[in-house]
Design a protein around this motif. Structure first.
Motif, PDB file in Angstrom:
ATOM      1  N   GLU A   1     -44.317  47.344 -54.870  1.00 30.81           N
ATOM      2  CA  GLU A   1     -43.603  46.922 -53.666  1.00 30.81           C
ATOM      3  C   GLU A   1     -42.116  47.104 -53.906  1.00 30.81           C
ATOM      4  O   GLU A   1     -41.671  47.171 -55.054  1.00 30.81           O
ATOM      5  CB  GLU A   1     -43.934  45.482 -53.307  1.00 30.81           C
ATOM      6  N   PRO A   2     -41.334  47.222 -52.819  1.00 34.99           N
ATOM      7  CA  PRO A   2     -39.899  47.419 -53.000  1.00 34.99           C
ATOM      8  C   PRO A   2     -39.275  46.284 -53.812  1.00 34.99           C
ATOM      9  O   PRO A   2     -39.616  45.127 -53.643  1.00 34.99           O
ATOM     10  CB  PRO A   2     -39.345  47.405 -51.567  1.00 34.99           C
TER      11      PRO A   2
ATOM     12  N   SER B   1     -36.531  46.101 -49.027  1.00 36.02           N
ATOM     13  CA  SER B   1     -36.740  47.477 -48.563  1.00 36.02           C
ATOM     14  C   SER B   1     -35.446  48.191 -48.193  1.00 36.02           C
ATOM     15  O   SER B   1     -35.441  49.386 -47.968  1.00 36.02           O
ATOM     16  CB  SER B   1     -37.673  47.469 -47.341  1.00 36.02           C
TER      17      SER B   1
END
Length: 115
Positions: free
Chosen positions: A4-5, A108
């Motif tokens: 995941e970011p 993100s």
């Protein structure tokens, strides 16, 4: 925390860390994802230790407070005089879906510091 970011923080954010024994300290996060964070600690914590973390995500006007579990730890030299800190990875446990989404959106964003 993998896959995941993860946002590399150009300026570390202060995190209030509360341990099960009642002790508390302010430490600093150097990266953040919806699943957890990396802290620079002055004192070691035990693997699998459960902690309460409280912090503000830059740009989000809420204080995040959640349980976190220590998943890894590594001692790192920080200066020419031999000063040390302990980089420690935490996994969030118990974040509500709205807060997790807000952190995901923050993480993100493009980062000048890289990922």
């Amino acid at each position: 925390m993998k896959g995941e970011p993860r946002y590399q923080l150009a300026i570390p954010i202060p995190v209030r860390l509360e341990r099960a024994d009642g002790s508390a300290s302010t430490e600093y996060a150097v990266n953040l994802s919806a699943g957890g964070m990396c802290l620079q600690l002055r004192e070691p914590v035990d693997p699998d230790e459960k902690l309460v973390v409280r912090f503000r995500v830059p740009g989000i006007d809420v204080v995040v407070a959640t349980w976190a579990c220590v998943v890894w730890s590594q001692e790192v030299k920080v200066d020419a005089l031999g000063g040390l800190h302990i980089e420690t990875g935490l996994r969030f446990e118990g974040l509500d879906s709205n807060t997790r989404r807000q952190i995901f959106e923050f993480a993100s964003r493009p980062s000048e510091a890289g990922r």
